[in-house]
Design a protein around this motif. Structure first.
Motif, PDB file in Angstrom:
ATOM      1  N   MET A  16       1.049  -1.044   0.066  1.00  0.00           N
ATOM      2  CA  MET A  16       0.076   0.025   0.080  1.00  0.00           C
ATOM      3  C   MET A  16       0.783   1.371  -0.182  1.00  0.00           C
ATOM      4  O   MET A  16       0.518   2.255   0.628  1.00  0.00           O
ATOM      5  N   ALA A  33      -1.016  -1.804  -4.455  1.00  0.00           N
ATOM      6  CA  ALA A  33      -2.378  -1.570  -3.905  1.00  0.00           C
ATOM      7  C   ALA A  33      -3.071  -2.925  -3.922  1.00  0.00           C
ATOM      8  O   ALA A  33      -3.211  -3.600  -4.973  1.00  0.00           O
ATOM      9  N   GLU A  34      -3.631  -3.174  -2.820  1.00  0.00           N
ATOM     10  CA  GLU A  34      -4.667  -4.588  -2.659  1.00  0.00           C
ATOM     11  C   GLU A  34      -3.562  -5.649  -3.262  1.00  0.00           C
ATOM     12  O   GLU A  34      -4.036  -6.516  -3.735  1.00  0.00           O
ATOM     13  N   GLU A  55      -0.908   9.252  -0.789  1.00  0.00           N
ATOM     14  CA  GLU A  55      -1.672   8.168  -0.231  1.00  0.00           C
ATOM     15  C   GLU A  55      -2.265   7.006  -0.889  1.00  0.00           C
ATOM     16  O   GLU A  55      -2.944   7.444  -1.897  1.00  0.00           O
ATOM     17  N   TYR A  57      -5.122   3.913  -0.836  1.00  0.00           N
ATOM     18  CA  TYR A  57      -6.068   3.322  -0.371  1.00  0.00           C
ATOM     19  C   TYR A  57      -6.877   2.482  -1.356  1.00  0.00           C
ATOM     20  O   TYR A  57      -7.142   3.187  -2.386  1.00  0.00           O
ATOM     21  N   ASP A  58      -7.275   1.494  -0.987  1.00  0.00           N
ATOM     22  CA  ASP A  58      -8.351   0.730  -1.731  1.00  0.00           C
ATOM     23  C   ASP A  58      -7.492   0.580  -3.191  1.00  0.00           C
ATOM     24  O   ASP A  58      -6.200   0.047  -3.203  1.00  0.00           O
ATOM     25  N   THR A  60      -6.782   3.371  -5.055  1.00  0.00           N
ATOM     26  CA  THR A  60      -6.727   4.905  -5.266  1.00  0.00           C
ATOM     27  C   THR A  60      -5.490   5.297  -4.796  1.00  0.00           C
ATOM     28  O   THR A  60      -4.852   4.687  -3.853  1.00  0.00           O
ATOM     29  N   CYS A  69      -7.824  12.599  -6.799  1.00  0.00           N
ATOM     30  CA  CYS A  69      -7.358  10.865  -6.491  1.00  0.00           C
ATOM     31  C   CYS A  69      -7.651  10.286  -7.968  1.00  0.00           C
ATOM     32  O   CYS A  69      -8.213  10.963  -8.801  1.00  0.00           O
TER      33      CYS A  69
END
Length: 104
Positions: A16, A33-34, A55, A57-58, A60, A69
């Protein structure tokens, strides 16, 4: 024609997280990511700010300066102020290495 070029070791990409690389003179951000690895243009399309410090996340990446984003899978903006997508590049993980196909 694009051929895959070694971008980095898989272990260099934080879970991440991001790292910046330059391939064929093109600055890229490599993102995990993921559990998947992605390669996109390094700079936000809104204000040319590096996404290396963004940053994750998910699926994104969020620009640290103004909060734009982008979906790491498609490069499409998912939140303002950016409206233009980032270019994405094919990624291949081979053993402990990450390879990216970047046009010459």
């Amino acid at each position: 024609m694009s051929e895959f070029i070694r971008a980095c070791a898989l272990g260099e990409v934080p879970e991440m997280g991001t790292i910046g690389v330059e391939l064929n003179g093109k600055p890229l951000v490599i993102i995990m990511a993921e559990g998947e690895v992605y390669a996109l243009d390094e700079f936000c399309t809104h204000e040319e700010v590096s996404l290396v410090d963004g940053e994750i996340y998910d699926h994104t990446v969020e620009c640290w300066l103004h909060g734009s984003c982008f979906d790491v899978r498609s490069g499409k903006p998912t939140g303002p102020p950016a409206t233009k997508p980032l270019s994405t590049y094919p990624v291949r993980v081979d053993g402990d290495d990450v390879y990216v196909a970047v046009p010459e």
